[in-house]
Design a protein around this motif. Structure first.
Motif, PDB file in Angstrom:
ATOM      1  N   ALA A 219      10.365   2.933  47.516  1.00 34.01           N
ATOM      2  CA  ALA A 219      10.000   1.841  46.604  1.00 34.01           C
ATOM      3  C   ALA A 219      10.538   0.550  47.204  1.00 34.01           C
ATOM      4  CB  ALA A 219      10.588   2.066  45.208  1.00 34.01           C
ATOM      5  N   TYR A 220       9.860  -0.547  46.894  1.00 24.52           N
ATOM      6  CA  TYR A 220      10.330  -1.846  47.375  1.00 24.52           C
ATOM      7  C   TYR A 220      10.061  -2.921  46.336  1.00 24.52           C
ATOM      8  CZ  TYR A 220       5.412  -2.888  48.563  1.00 24.52           C
ATOM      9  OH  TYR A 220       4.056  -3.092  48.507  1.00 24.52           O
ATOM     10  N   ARG A 221      10.866  -3.967  46.393  1.00 19.90           N
ATOM     11  CA  ARG A 221      10.696  -5.136  45.524  1.00 19.90           C
ATOM     12  C   ARG A 221      10.855  -6.389  46.380  1.00 19.90           C
ATOM     13  NH1 ARG A 221      13.780  -6.160  40.715  1.00 19.90           N
ATOM     14  NH2 ARG A 221      11.845  -6.489  39.586  1.00 19.90           N
ATOM     15  N   ILE A 222       9.847  -7.246  46.329  1.00 18.97           N
ATOM     16  CA  ILE A 222       9.856  -8.506  47.083  1.00 18.97           C
ATOM     17  C   ILE A 222       9.709  -9.652  46.099  1.00 18.97           C
ATOM     18  CG2 ILE A 222       8.653  -9.889  48.812  1.00 18.97           C
ATOM     19  CD1 ILE A 222       7.676  -7.202  50.028  1.00 18.97           C
ATOM     20  N   TYR A 223      10.640 -10.584  46.142  1.00 20.09           N
ATOM     21  CA  TYR A 223      10.602 -11.705  45.204  1.00 20.09           C
ATOM     22  C   TYR A 223       9.766 -12.829  45.786  1.00 20.09           C
ATOM     23  CZ  TYR A 223      12.116 -15.244  41.882  1.00 20.09           C
ATOM     24  OH  TYR A 223      12.143 -16.213  40.911  1.00 20.09           O
ATOM     25  N   CYS A 224       8.756 -13.259  45.023  1.00 21.57           N
ATOM     26  CA  CYS A 224       7.888 -14.363  45.422  1.00 21.57           C
ATOM     27  C   CYS A 224       8.417 -15.649  44.784  1.00 21.57           C
ATOM     28  CB  CYS A 224       6.447 -14.095  44.999  1.00 21.57           C
ATOM     29  SG  CYS A 224       5.784 -12.524  45.612  1.00 21.57           S
ATOM     30  N   GLN A 228       7.644 -17.056  41.209  1.00 18.03           N
ATOM     31  CA  GLN A 228       8.782 -16.555  40.437  1.00 18.03           C
ATOM     32  C   GLN A 228       8.473 -15.200  39.796  1.00 18.03           C
ATOM     33  OE1 GLN A 228      10.107 -19.639  37.729  1.00 18.03           O
ATOM     34  NE2 GLN A 228      11.267 -20.656  39.340  1.00 18.03           N
ATOM     35  N   THR A 229       7.939 -14.331  40.604  1.00 22.13           N
ATOM     36  CA  THR A 229       7.638 -12.975  40.151  1.00 22.13           C
ATOM     37  C   THR A 229       7.885 -12.010  41.297  1.00 22.13           C
ATOM     38  OG1 THR A 229       5.982 -11.593  39.051  1.00 22.13           O
ATOM     39  CG2 THR A 229       5.203 -13.060  40.793  1.00 22.13           C
ATOM     40  N   PHE A 230       7.729 -10.717  41.042  1.00 15.96           N
ATOM     41  CA  PHE A 230       8.003  -9.710  42.044  1.00 15.96           C
ATOM     42  C   PHE A 230       6.718  -9.018  42.503  1.00 15.96           C
ATOM     43  CE2 PHE A 230      12.571  -9.208  42.410  1.00 15.96           C
ATOM     44  CZ  PHE A 230      13.049  -9.855  41.291  1.00 15.96           C
ATOM     45  N   LEU A 231       6.619  -8.810  43.785  1.00 12.62           N
ATOM     46  CA  LEU A 231       5.613  -7.925  44.362  1.00 12.62           C
ATOM     47  C   LEU A 231       6.336  -6.611  44.651  1.00 12.62           C
ATOM     48  CD1 LEU A 231       2.839  -7.329  45.614  1.00 12.62           C
ATOM     49  CD2 LEU A 231       3.723  -8.257  47.772  1.00 12.62           C
ATOM     50  N   GLN A 232       5.874  -5.541  44.068  1.00 15.66           N
ATOM     51  CA  GLN A 232       6.589  -4.280  44.212  1.00 15.66           C
ATOM     52  C   GLN A 232       5.624  -3.106  44.195  1.00 15.66           C
ATOM     53  OE1 GLN A 232       9.175  -4.821  40.789  1.00 15.66           O
ATOM     54  NE2 GLN A 232       7.942  -3.427  39.556  1.00 15.66           N
ATOM     55  N   ASP A 233       6.057  -2.015  44.767  1.00 17.48           N
ATOM     56  CA  ASP A 233       5.227  -0.806  44.811  1.00 17.48           C
ATOM     57  C   ASP A 233       6.130   0.384  45.116  1.00 17.48           C
ATOM     58  OD1 ASP A 233       3.031   0.795  44.684  1.00 17.48           O
ATOM     59  OD2 ASP A 233       2.002  -0.047  46.425  1.00 17.48           O
ATOM     60  N   CYS A 234       5.561   1.570  45.009  1.00 14.48           N
ATOM     61  CA  CYS A 234       6.334   2.783  45.251  1.00 14.48           C
ATOM     62  C   CYS A 234       5.396   3.891  45.712  1.00 14.48           C
ATOM     63  CB  CYS A 234       7.085   3.207  43.991  1.00 14.48           C
ATOM     64  SG  CYS A 234       6.003   3.589  42.592  1.00 14.48           S
ATOM     65  N   ASN A 257      13.913  -8.160  47.536  1.00 10.74           N
ATOM     66  CA  ASN A 257      13.732  -8.234  48.989  1.00 10.74           C
ATOM     67  C   ASN A 257      14.407  -7.060  49.701  1.00 10.74           C
ATOM     68  OD1 ASN A 257      12.366 -10.636  48.531  1.00 10.74           O
ATOM     69  ND2 ASN A 257      14.166 -11.899  48.889  1.00 10.74           N
ATOM     70  N   VAL A 258      14.135  -5.873  49.199  1.00  8.85           N
ATOM     71  CA  VAL A 258      14.737  -4.679  49.781  1.00  8.85           C
ATOM     72  C   VAL A 258      13.812  -3.483  49.575  1.00  8.85           C
ATOM     73  CG1 VAL A 258      16.011  -4.066  47.686  1.00  8.85           C
ATOM     74  CG2 VAL A 258      16.855  -3.292  49.910  1.00  8.85           C
ATOM     75  N   MET A 259      13.887  -2.564  50.505  1.00  3.24           N
ATOM     76  CA  MET A 259      13.130  -1.315  50.432  1.00  3.24           C
ATOM     77  C   MET A 259      14.097  -0.153  50.548  1.00  3.24           C
ATOM     78  SD  MET A 259      10.165  -0.008  53.038  1.00  3.24           S
ATOM     79  CE  MET A 259       9.295   1.544  52.780  1.00  3.24           C
ATOM     80  N   VAL A 260      13.919   0.850  49.707  1.00  5.50           N
ATOM     81  CA  VAL A 260      14.746   2.057  49.761  1.00  5.50           C
ATOM     82  C   VAL A 260      13.832   3.259  49.972  1.00  5.50           C
ATOM     83  CG1 VAL A 260      16.329   3.561  48.515  1.00  5.50           C
ATOM     84  CG2 VAL A 260      16.549   1.079  48.281  1.00  5.50           C
ATOM     85  N   VAL A 261      14.191   4.079  50.934  1.00  2.00           N
ATOM     86  CA  VAL A 261      13.474   5.323  51.203  1.00  2.00           C
ATOM     87  C   VAL A 261      14.465   6.466  51.015  1.00  2.00           C
ATOM     88  CG1 VAL A 261      12.122   6.654  52.870  1.00  2.00           C
ATOM     89  CG2 VAL A 261      12.034   4.139  52.904  1.00  2.00           C
ATOM     90  N   VAL A 262      14.084   7.462  50.226  1.00  2.00           N
ATOM     91  CA  VAL A 262      14.930   8.641  50.040  1.00  2.00           C
ATOM     92  C   VAL A 262      14.188   9.838  50.624  1.00  2.00           C
ATOM     93  CG1 VAL A 262      16.118  10.153  48.420  1.00  2.00           C
ATOM     94  CG2 VAL A 262      16.004   7.697  47.959  1.00  2.00           C
ATOM     95  N   SER A 263      14.778  10.431  51.649  1.00  2.00           N
ATOM     96  CA  SER A 263      14.195  11.615  52.281  1.00  2.00           C
ATOM     97  C   SER A 263      14.730  12.869  51.600  1.00  2.00           C
ATOM     98  CB  SER A 263      14.543  11.658  53.771  1.00  2.00           C
ATOM     99  OG  SER A 263      14.059  10.509  54.438  1.00  2.00           O
TER     100      SER A 263
END
Length: 318
Positions: A219-224, A228-234, A257-263
């Motif tokens: 999942a990731y969250r990017i602040y625009c 003043q909103t977030f672009l995010q997906d998973c 402004n971060v992405m986390v991957v869990v294997s």
């Protein structure tokens, strides 16, 4: 079950899993079926001077159209002090109607306890009663955006022996979580645009161990800044609903402004709901370690302004 009820139930489950990952032993399940929970909140985890027990019950309409039903338990909390704290919690709900607010409530209470600790010291009798209240409260039931060189920022190395993405210096690496032969490992990278998300995934998959994982949930969250909103997906990557739960944890922690991957490497034994707990715990640990978690005040200001884009999810019962 109506579609609206099913949606609320899913959001509640995601929030419960996130709260358990964030607060660990402080979070206590009183009645799972009735959605009744208790959390002990202190001004200082190592040397608590003031402690309060917050009990909550989540009605079916929460978080859409109804707030949690709550009770504040502390022998020292009386009169105007109780009224002021209750008003603060209700104000947080009003400011964030339709959103998950338990994290904001807990951290608001913690702020109040910290301020109280700085102003005065509790007497020995009060402190003793507070500790006793901590033990007893679990048995009670509720009545009532671009850097100068973004590509350079992602210039990390992934090897067989280092499965965590590193951006500058190598920090202490959390050991993977293992349960019934399944292993979970989190990876993190800063991202400021969707293109970088693809770059991170491509770099990760260069590592044979990560590429061979049964699931790589992300999942990731990017602040625009301009909107003043977030672009995010998973992405679940075959672990049904895991991506959405991971994203929900990141929303509650208000990371940006971060992405986390869990294997996850599947060990042949079904874990049931425990797999979501391990995924969230891995993610939460690495976000805290890398200092991506924000203050409750910042969370309150930006909560509810998220732009969500969901992908089709593969199905799995691992």
């Amino acid at each position: 079950m109506a579609e609206g009820d099913a949606g609320s139930d899913q959001r509640q489950n995601e929030e419960i899993e996130a709260m358990a990952a964030i607060y660990g032993e402080e979070w206590c399940v009183i009645d799972d079926c009735a959605k009744i929970f208790c959390i002990r909140i202190s001004d200082d985890i190592d040397d608590p001077k003031w402690t309060l027990c917050l009990q909550v019950m989540l009605p079916n309409e929460y978080p859409g159209t109804a707030p949690p039903i709550y009770q504040l338990n502390a022998p020292w909390l009386q009169g105007q002090e109780r009224a002021d704290l209750s008003n603060s919690l209700e104000e947080i709900y009003i400011q964030n109607i339709g959103e998950s607010i338990l994290y904001l409530w807990v951290e608001k209470i913690r702020d109040v306890l910290i301020q109280k600790s700085q102003m005065t010291e509790p007497g020995p009798d009060v402190k003793k009663k507070t500790e006793e209240e901590d033990i007893e409260c679990e048995d009670d039931l509720i009545l009532a955006c671009q850097p100068e060189n973004p590509v350079k920022a992602l210039d990390f190395d992934v090897s067989e022996n280092r499965t965590e993405l590193e951006i500058e210096e190598l920090p202490p690496i959390d050991l993977p979580i293992t349960d019934r032969r399944s292993t979970f490992q989190a990876h993190l990278a800063p991202v400021v645009c969707p293109k970088q998300v693809k770059m991170v995934l491509a770099k990760l998959y260069e590592n044979k161990k990560i590429a061979s994982a049964t699931h790589n949930i992300y999942a990731y969250r990017i602040y625009c800044e301009d909107k003043q909103t977030f672009l995010q997906d998973c992405e679940d990557d075959g672990e049904t609903a895991a991506g959405g739960r991971l994203l929900h944890l990141m929303e509650i922690l208000n990371v940006r402004n971060v992405m986390v991957v869990v294997s996850r490497w599947y060990g042949g034994i079904l874990l049931g709901p425990d797999r979501f707990k391990h995924i969230n715990n891995c993610a939460r640990n690495i976000l805290v370690e890398k200092n991506y978690t924000s203050s409750p005040e910042e969370s309150s200001k930006t909560l509810g302004k998220n732009k969500k884009v969901r992908k089709d999810k593969k199905r799995s019962e691992h």
